[in-house]
Design a protein around this motif. Structure first.
Motif, PDB file in Angstrom:
ATOM      1  N   LEU A 147      -1.035  -1.192   3.687  1.00 29.39           N
ATOM      2  CA  LEU A 147      -2.617  -1.652   2.984  1.00 29.39           C
ATOM      3  C   LEU A 147      -2.115  -1.658   1.509  1.00 29.39           C
ATOM      4  CD1 LEU A 147      -5.286   0.438   4.007  1.00 29.39           C
ATOM      5  CD2 LEU A 147      -5.304  -1.908   5.238  1.00 29.39           C
ATOM      6  N   VAL A 201      -7.277  -7.181   2.487  1.00 26.60           N
ATOM      7  CA  VAL A 201      -6.494  -5.271   2.603  1.00 26.60           C
ATOM      8  C   VAL A 201      -8.043  -5.459   3.991  1.00 26.60           C
ATOM      9  CG1 VAL A 201      -6.688  -3.375   1.924  1.00 26.60           C
ATOM     10  CG2 VAL A 201      -5.513  -5.329   0.522  1.00 26.60           C
ATOM     11  N   LEU A 202      -9.194  -5.533   3.213  1.00 24.82           N
ATOM     12  CA  LEU A 202     -10.297  -4.790   4.108  1.00 24.82           C
ATOM     13  C   LEU A 202     -10.354  -5.551   5.689  1.00 24.82           C
ATOM     14  CD1 LEU A 202     -13.175  -4.636   1.286  1.00 24.82           C
ATOM     15  CD2 LEU A 202     -12.189  -2.693   2.800  1.00 24.82           C
ATOM     16  N   TYR A 246      -1.348 -10.087  -1.913  1.00 23.57           N
ATOM     17  CA  TYR A 246      -2.199 -10.889  -2.129  1.00 23.57           C
ATOM     18  C   TYR A 246      -3.014 -10.750  -3.583  1.00 23.57           C
ATOM     19  CZ  TYR A 246      -2.041 -12.317   2.912  1.00 23.57           C
ATOM     20  OH  TYR A 246      -1.643 -13.359   3.854  1.00 23.57           O
ATOM     21  N   SER A 247      -1.707 -10.441  -4.449  1.00 24.35           N
ATOM     22  CA  SER A 247      -3.117 -10.501  -5.857  1.00 24.35           C
ATOM     23  C   SER A 247      -2.841 -11.578  -6.127  1.00 24.35           C
ATOM     24  CB  SER A 247      -1.584  -9.454  -6.383  1.00 24.35           C
ATOM     25  OG  SER A 247      -1.706  -9.224  -7.987  1.00 24.35           O
ATOM     26  N   GLY A 298      -6.988 -13.703  -3.611  1.00 27.99           N
ATOM     27  CA  GLY A 298      -7.814 -13.177  -2.440  1.00 27.99           C
ATOM     28  C   GLY A 298      -7.114 -11.339  -1.384  1.00 27.99           C
ATOM     29  N   ALA A 299      -6.660 -10.253  -2.710  1.00 26.09           N
ATOM     30  CA  ALA A 299      -6.718  -9.590  -2.092  1.00 26.09           C
ATOM     31  C   ALA A 299      -7.938  -8.608  -1.408  1.00 26.09           C
ATOM     32  CB  ALA A 299      -5.444  -8.686  -3.065  1.00 26.09           C
ATOM     33  N   THR A 300      -8.951  -8.082  -2.234  1.00 27.25           N
ATOM     34  CA  THR A 300      -9.351  -6.963  -1.576  1.00 27.25           C
ATOM     35  C   THR A 300      -9.939  -7.581  -0.628  1.00 27.25           C
ATOM     36  OG1 THR A 300      -9.909  -7.031  -3.987  1.00 27.25           O
ATOM     37  CG2 THR A 300     -11.598  -5.530  -2.197  1.00 27.25           C
ATOM     38  N   GLU A 301     -10.265  -8.638   0.148  1.00 25.71           N
ATOM     39  CA  GLU A 301     -10.330  -8.981   1.166  1.00 25.71           C
ATOM     40  C   GLU A 301      -9.831  -9.164   2.136  1.00 25.71           C
ATOM     41  OE1 GLU A 301     -11.118 -10.553  -1.561  1.00 25.71           O
ATOM     42  OE2 GLU A 301     -13.296 -11.150  -1.957  1.00 25.71           O
ATOM     43  N   THR A 338      -0.113  -5.006   1.914  1.00 24.07           N
ATOM     44  CA  THR A 338      -0.997  -6.011   1.212  1.00 24.07           C
ATOM     45  C   THR A 338      -1.452  -6.753   0.506  1.00 24.07           C
ATOM     46  OG1 THR A 338      -1.364  -5.354   3.615  1.00 24.07           O
ATOM     47  CG2 THR A 338      -2.575  -7.102   2.920  1.00 24.07           C
ATOM     48  N   ALA A 339      -1.870  -5.506  -0.085  1.00 29.07           N
ATOM     49  CA  ALA A 339      -2.595  -5.476  -1.448  1.00 29.07           C
ATOM     50  C   ALA A 339      -1.838  -6.167  -3.026  1.00 29.07           C
ATOM     51  CB  ALA A 339      -3.675  -4.553  -2.372  1.00 29.07           C
TER      52      ALA A 339
END
Length: 448
Positions: free
Chosen positions: A256, A272-273, A263-264, A267-270, A259-260
């Protein structure tokens, strides 16, 4: 029989000197067939160049008996052709041709060393031998030096390919190293009895609890297979063991975090979730469906059949086992990262952008294509996000499909799954993964 063995041994002993003698004759032969060399004649000032051209034959002579007669014969023919090319190129007026000719014996030597190392590496023991390390270094040097001498980076498209490919690989390697180290530590130092308490939980709680434990158990996809098998053997329900095996390589903290980072700013938060949620759903659905209707008993029975092929032998000490596991994972995952980075870079530099427009960027077809690509690339989950984010031709939904399906179903995992749980399990798993991941990625694309 003894007479034949002695005769064969004598022929092998004569093979090395014979190759060295063949090389000497080949290196000196231009005094007979090359007009410039005939006119100039022999001089002691040319001895370093003659020795340099003779070097690949000396290397092959030392490797004689390890490469085999066919490979040795092919290399000998290649070295003779390379010697002729060296002589011709070094006599050229063009600086690039002369530079390539002077470097050619060294490149041929690296090729022979790489082939010898691959052939001499003992297979099947799961360890990294000195010969294999030498082979990897030699072949890597061959590619780098050859590309540099050939001025591969001077072409605009080739330069773009090299920049994209190397940036993806360099960004991913720290996470590969970290994931391999944590996986090795868990494999060697964490007692398996820690998981036995989970077996006492009721099944409706056991499956999500074991799947969620993957958040705190940063094992790679290869390391999760023997862990899941041990869980099942120690009494954990097969549905829970399968859920852990599929969830751990997708939702663990290293994956995770990588991944963050990948995708920094994109849309990293989307992402990762989405990866966390879809990974958990897939793990629990697959575990429940595959282990239902008597499937759990079959999985448990198959898991108890001897030691899994993916387990490591730690009888020589924990530290040695940790190092062996770490190096094995690094070599296994590193080569797939390089391959994945090369393919991702090629798609951005070679394939026209128009190919990925229209129907290929639809969430449904794009998800199917990315699942197929993830299967064949066989990337490690600690670094696959850096490859996925580079596929800018695909929208986020198909990229999520790549990130969720890749760590649970690829070419190397098919072999591990078949060894640990049987071929029927592999087929059932594929029938569950594809529709669940495609549906989940399409829903993700619609929501964001």
């Amino acid at each position: 029989m003894t007479t034949i063995s002695v005769a064969a041994g004598r022929r092998i002993k004569m093979l090395g000197p014979g190759i060295a003698l063949l090389g000497a004759v080949t290196v000196l032969s231009p005094y007979l067939w090359h007009s410039t060399w005939r006119d100039t004649g022999f001089s002691f000032g040319y001895v370093p160049f003659h020795l340099w051209c003779w070097l690949p034959f000396v290397v092959l002579a030392f490797a004689a008996g390890r490469l085999g007669r066919v490979a040795g014969g092919l290399f000998a023919a290649g070295l003779m052709a390379g010697t002729v090319a060296t002589v011709e190129l070094t006599q050229a007026l063009d600086d690039g041709s002369e530079r390539l000719g002077l470097a050619l014996p060294g490149l041929l030597s690296l090729a022979v060393i790489g082939a010898w190392g691959l052939k001499a590496h003992p297979r099947g023991n799961g360890r990294i031998s000195r010969q294999l390390v030498i082979a990897v270094v030699a072949l890597l040097a061959l590619v780098i030096i050859g590309g540099r001498i050939g001025e591969l980076g001077e072409a605009a498209r080739a330069q773009t390919f090299l920049v994209i490919g190397t940036s993806i690989a360099l960004e991913a390697m720290p996470f590969v190293l970290l994931g391999a180290a944590v996986s090795a530590a868990i494999e060697v130092f964490v007692p398996s009895r820690w998981f036995e308490r989970i077996a006492r939980l009721p099944l409706p709680l056991q499956v999500p609890a074991v799947a969620l434990s993957g958040v705190a158990m940063p094992v790679c996809e290869c390391g999760s297979v023997p862990v899941a098998r041990r869980l099942i053997m120690r009494g954990v329900h097969p549905a829970a063991g399968i859920a852990f095996m599929l969830a751990a390589p997708v939702i663990n903290p290293i994956v995770l975090f990588s991944t963050a980072v990948a995708y920094s700013g994109r849309g990293a938060t989307e992402m990762v979730l989405g990866r966390l949620g879809l990974g958990l759903v897939l793990a629990m659905v697959a575990g429940a469906l595959i282990a239902s209707r008597g499937g759990g008993a079959a999985l448990a029975a198959h898991a108890r059949k001897g030691r899994g092929a993916s387990e490591h032998d730690h009888s020589q000490g924990r530290l040695r086992g940790f190092i062996d596991h770490l190096m094995s994972d690094l070599l296994l995952m590193g080569k797939y990262i390089v391959l994945g980075a090369a393919i991702a870079a090629a798609l951005q530099t070679i394939v026209p952008q128009s190919v990925f427009t229209g129907v290929l960027t639809s969430p449904f077809v794009g998800a199917l294509l990315m699942i197929t690509l993830a299967f064949f690339l066989s990337l490690c989950s600690e670094a696959d996000a850096f490859v996925a984010v580079s596929f800018i031709q695909f929208p986020p939904g198909p990229q999520l499909a790549f990130l969720v399906a890749g760590p649970v179903f690829d070419t190397k995992l098919v072999l591990l799954y078949g060894s640990a749980f049987g071929r029927a399990f592999v087929v059932k798993l594929a029938l569950v993964i594809v529709p669940v991941v495609v549906a989940g990625s399409m829903l993700f694309q619609a929501v964001i």
